[in-house]
Every structure is written in structure tokens, then in C-alpha cells.
Design an enzyme around this catalytic site. Sequence first.
Site, short mmCIF file in Angstrom:
data_model
loop_
_atom_site.label_atom_id
_atom_site.label_comp_id
_atom_site.label_asym_id
_atom_site.label_seq_id
_atom_site.Cartn_x
_atom_site.Cartn_y
_atom_site.Cartn_z
N ASN A 65 0.81 -1.22 0.00
CA ASN A 65 0.00 0.00 0.00
C ASN A 65 0.85 1.27 0.00
OD1 ASN A 65 0.52 -1.16 2.66
ND2 ASN A 65 -0.53 0.62 3.48
N HIS A 66 2.10 1.19 0.49
CA HIS A 66 2.99 2.36 0.46
C HIS A 66 3.95 2.34 -0.74
CE1 HIS A 66 1.80 4.16 4.21
NE2 HIS A 66 1.96 3.03 4.86
N HIS A 173 2.82 -6.85 5.75
CA HIS A 173 2.08 -5.62 6.07
C HIS A 173 1.84 -5.37 7.55
CE1 HIS A 173 -0.58 -2.16 5.70
NE2 HIS A 173 -1.56 -2.82 6.29
N HIS A 175 3.65 -6.40 10.13
CA HIS A 175 4.94 -6.07 10.74
C HIS A 175 5.29 -6.80 12.02
CE1 HIS A 175 5.69 -1.98 8.52
NE2 HIS A 175 5.28 -2.94 7.70
#
Length: 257
Positions: A65-66, A173, A175
Site C-alpha cells: 500500500n505504500h 504488512h 509487521h
Amino acid sequence: MRVLFIGDIFSTPGMKVARDYLAQAADEYDFIIANGENAAGGFGITRKHFEQLRNAGVDVVTLGNHGFDQSEALELAEETPRLVRPVNYPPGTPGVGWAVFEARSGERVSVAQAMGRVFMDPLDDPFRALDDVLEGVPEEQAVIVDFHAEATSEKRVMLYHLAGRVSAVIGTHTHVQTADETVFKGTAYITDAGMSGVQASSIGMGFEEVHARFVAKLPRRFRPAGGHGTLNGVVLEIEGRHARSIRRLQWSAPTGG
Ligand SMILES: [Fe+2]
């Protein structure tokens, strides 16, 4: 074929620990994948980070997403298939969502990424998108999927959906490395490979600013946590399309924390 998957590399401490580890261990692997969407201070990846990872021995960098927070990544994605973004982005998105590569063992391996839709931005159906990918991959070749998603249920159902059809479904994602690694019907799986970065943090960001946002409800700019990073990832043993084993990996430099 032995494959290393490095979990989300977060900012400078994540880059450092990934490069330190690979400087002494890259030779142990036939193929290396790293999720790099948080390399640039938590937000995206630049050309410099991508080149540093490639020079350290990483074959493919996956996003999420980043992924396109830094505009350089948009250019880079058009130049090389070794930067893989989610396959279920809208048609016309720069770059590729999957590609075929050659491992150092001489075997071919496909790497695909899809992004989940639960608690995340709306996107095309990741399940159907990956079905479409599999139609293009010859049988008996390894296929490794990075499923970048928030919800454990969606990730585990992706395992069920792809079981026996891909070599591995590796969650990214969230983490924090989970302890549910398994091989199910020949498909290696973990809900999250974890983050390569400072573990004493709010999933990579310094506690103080995130705490202020939760507690004081005031806008505070997040800052990546400083300190020594720990590499998180998984090691896969793959034969043909199927995985034989998956092992969690956590590593920090002997002098680091
Ligand atoms: Fe992410």
C-alpha cells in the site's frame, strides 16, 4: 531451491540489518525476495534503496500500500520487473504484479504480489487476480505469493484458496512476525513474515508520536524509530511447485540490539 523472504524492510535500521545479514548469508540462498515498501522512512522506496538491496543480493523487491509513496518507484516499476507491486491494482497502474525469474539453482520461480481488501483501500478481487496469474505459469514451476494484507482471516483464506497451487503464501504488512508457519497441501504459509527494523517501536514508527495520536488525539508527524534493527523473514525449501518446509528467521548483528 532455498528461498529467503525478508519481511517488510522499515527505514534506515531495516535497510542496515538487511544489508548486514545479506553480506554474510546471501550465498546460502538460491533466490531472495524482500518486501521493501517501507524502506524510505516508512513510506515507499527510492531508486537508491532498490539498488542497495539488489547489490546486497536481493532478486525481487515487493511493494504494497505504500509502494508508490515515493514517485521514483513509479519510474522504477516501469524499468524493471524486479520491483513487483500488487497485481490487483487497477488496469494501467505502472509496473507488474508478477513476473518469472531464474534462481541461482537454474530453476524458474514466479513472484506475485496481491493486496488484501479487509481494513484496506478497495481494490480488485485478490483471489481472482491470483487465479489469473496462475493460468500463465507453467506447471511444476515455483510460485511465491506475497499477500500484503491486514486481516488474519483474509490471509488464511488465501492459503486455503491457493493451497496446492502455489509454493508459498507469505503474509506481509502487519509487521509483527506470527508463529503459525506451516506447509499445507504443499504450500508454505505464514500470516506475517514480520518487519525488518527496530522491534521496540509501533510497527516501525517511534512510540512517542503514535502514542500522542492515540492518547491526546492531536496530529503528530510519525518518525521512524531509531536504533538497531532485527531482520525478520522466512526460509523456504521448494521442490518444483511444492514447498517442503518453512522456517522463521530473526537475526540481528552480533553488536546490535
Ligand atoms: Fe503495508
